[in-house]
Motif scaffolding. Structure first.
Motif, PDB file in Angstrom:
ATOM      1  N   HIS A   1      -5.476 -13.834  10.406  1.00  0.00           N
ATOM      2  CA  HIS A   1      -5.136 -13.268   9.107  1.00  0.00           C
ATOM      3  C   HIS A   1      -3.688 -12.785   9.209  1.00  0.00           C
ATOM      4  O   HIS A   1      -3.330 -12.102  10.173  1.00  0.00           O
ATOM      5  N   ILE A   2      -2.862 -13.146   8.239  1.00  0.00           N
ATOM      6  CA  ILE A   2      -1.414 -12.937   8.349  1.00  0.00           C
ATOM      7  C   ILE A   2      -0.885 -12.227   7.114  1.00  0.00           C
ATOM      8  O   ILE A   2      -1.196 -12.619   5.979  1.00  0.00           O
ATOM      9  N   SER A   3      -0.061 -11.198   7.334  1.00  0.00           N
ATOM     10  CA  SER A   3       0.665 -10.520   6.256  1.00  0.00           C
ATOM     11  C   SER A   3       2.123 -10.969   6.290  1.00  0.00           C
ATOM     12  O   SER A   3       2.760 -10.972   7.351  1.00  0.00           O
ATOM     13  N   LEU A   4       2.664 -11.307   5.110  1.00  0.00           N
ATOM     14  CA  LEU A   4       4.044 -11.767   4.999  1.00  0.00           C
ATOM     15  C   LEU A   4       5.031 -10.624   4.773  1.00  0.00           C
ATOM     16  O   LEU A   4       6.143 -10.847   4.319  1.00  0.00           O
ATOM     17  N   GLY A   5       4.636  -9.403   5.116  1.00  0.00           N
ATOM     18  CA  GLY A   5       5.552  -8.270   5.023  1.00  0.00           C
ATOM     19  C   GLY A   5       5.375  -7.461   3.757  1.00  0.00           C
ATOM     20  O   GLY A   5       4.712  -7.869   2.802  1.00  0.00           O
ATOM     21  N   ASP A   6       6.008  -6.278   3.724  1.00  0.00           N
ATOM     22  CA  ASP A   6       5.772  -5.281   2.680  1.00  0.00           C
ATOM     23  C   ASP A   6       4.282  -4.980   2.586  1.00  0.00           C
ATOM     24  O   ASP A   6       3.708  -4.867   1.500  1.00  0.00           O
ATOM     25  N   LEU A   7       3.685  -4.856   3.740  1.00  0.00           N
ATOM     26  CA  LEU A   7       2.292  -4.430   3.811  1.00  0.00           C
ATOM     27  C   LEU A   7       2.166  -3.017   3.251  1.00  0.00           C
ATOM     28  O   LEU A   7       1.161  -2.658   2.649  1.00  0.00           O
ATOM     29  N   THR A   8       3.237  -2.223   3.435  1.00  0.00           N
ATOM     30  CA  THR A   8       3.289  -0.865   2.909  1.00  0.00           C
ATOM     31  C   THR A   8       4.410  -0.758   1.886  1.00  0.00           C
ATOM     32  O   THR A   8       5.287  -1.612   1.817  1.00  0.00           O
TER      33      THR A   8
ATOM     34  N   TYR B   1       0.837  -1.191   0.000  1.00  0.00           N
ATOM     35  CA  TYR B   1       0.000   0.000   0.000  1.00  0.00           C
ATOM     36  C   TYR B   1       0.881   1.252   0.000  1.00  0.00           C
ATOM     37  O   TYR B   1       1.770   1.413   0.826  1.00  0.00           O
ATOM     38  N   SER B   2       0.630   2.171  -0.942  1.00  0.00           N
ATOM     39  CA  SER B   2       1.476   3.344  -1.143  1.00  0.00           C
ATOM     40  C   SER B   2       0.694   4.638  -0.953  1.00  0.00           C
ATOM     41  O   SER B   2      -0.425   4.780  -1.456  1.00  0.00           O
ATOM     42  N   ARG B   3       1.298   5.600  -0.271  1.00  0.00           N
ATOM     43  CA  ARG B   3       0.659   6.911  -0.146  1.00  0.00           C
ATOM     44  C   ARG B   3       0.698   7.665  -1.468  1.00  0.00           C
ATOM     45  O   ARG B   3      -0.068   8.599  -1.673  1.00  0.00           O
TER      46      ARG B   3
END
Length: 279
Positions: free
Chosen positions: A44-51, A11-13
């Protein structure tokens, strides 16, 4: 037990994005996050680089959306998440832990941090000695339970592109030796390389998940009646691809990945943890 696993979300600003790009961004990320959170699961799991750049507003957008859903959510840090802030500040915003274990009756879940801090020049992975010792101890005490590790970077020379420069935890870190402390049925989930890939090696299954912008999908991991079933679930929304194409090439440092889906065997897996393996 059911787990829902998301690959690199990015996700990017989009600070310099046009009004059209920002509108498309909002629609695409809201759709993907909504579909991810629709599923009932234990985690629910995020494997990183969520942002994409680790800015506070990027982290807050995602975590505010997840908090409002009420879903239990765990995020492991990715190299993009740690670009702009020290890890202590990131964890203060997210309320997450850098690495930790959840010991359930049916399996042990281990969440690790493989990232460098505020280092845009080196996006490869690392593990400090203290965390390695902790990981080894967890594996040694897991007994006969299946172990699920969730990390951003793959282990070197496992999944697709993990031998590329900066495509894994540094090969000088003997991760495979640490993983051998688990005698049977280990599952290592990662992202980073933006390509689906499943590899069986030395008693472990390494499951790499593509980036959401390249392959809008997530994985469902079910452990039931002695079997681990990993499914690949595409996000069914006919407008999503069109929205993504309007902004993803305008994200600084993001390049669309060719052939992110991998082969059919890179998308699903069934393992009988009482006996053998089948694809």
């Amino acid at each position: 037990m059911r787990l829902i696993v998301m690959g690199d979300f990015h996700y990017s600003r989009m600070e310099s994005g046009s009004a059209e790009m920002l509108a498309a961004r909002d629609q695409a990320f809201s759709t993907m996050l909504g579909k991810f959170l629709e599923w009932d699961a234990d985690l629910h799991i995020s494997l990183g680089d969520l942002t994409h750049e680790g800015h506070p507003e990027e982290l807050e957008f995602v975590f505010d959306s997840i908090e409002s859903s009420g879903r239990p959510f765990i995020h492991v840090l990715g190299n993009h998440d740690t670009l702009s802030l020290p890890k202590t500040e990131i964890l203060t915003i997210t309320g997450q832990q850098r690495y930790h274990a959840i010991d359930r009756e049916e399996a042990m879940l281990l969440f690790i941090d493989t990232t460098k801090e505020m280092n845009a020049e080196d996006w490869g992975g690392e593990m400090e000695q203290e965390q390695l010792q902790w990981l080894q101890a967890q594996l040694e005490t897991s007994g006969d339970k299946p172990v699920f590790i969730f990390a951003h970077h793959p282990v070197y020379a496992t999944t697709e592109r993990s031998t590329n420069e900066k495509g894994s935890i540094h090969p000088g870190i003997k991760m495979k030796e640490v993983l051998k402390k688990k005698e049977r049925f280990g599952f290592y989930f990662c992202g980073h390389n933006h390509v689906n890939s499943i590899v069986q090696l030395d008693g472990w299954h390494f499951i790499q998940t593509a980036a959401c912008l390249d392959n809008p999908a997530f994985r469902v991991v079910d452990l039931s009646e002695g079997k681990v079933k990993i499914s690949h679930i595409p996000i069914d929304d006919h407008t999503l691809a069109n929205h993504i194409t309007k902004f993803h090439k305008g994200m600084p440092g993001f390049e669309p990945t060719e052939k992110p889906h991998g082969e059919e065997t890179d998308r699903s897996l069934v393992v009988d943890v009482m006996q053998s393996v089948s694809y």
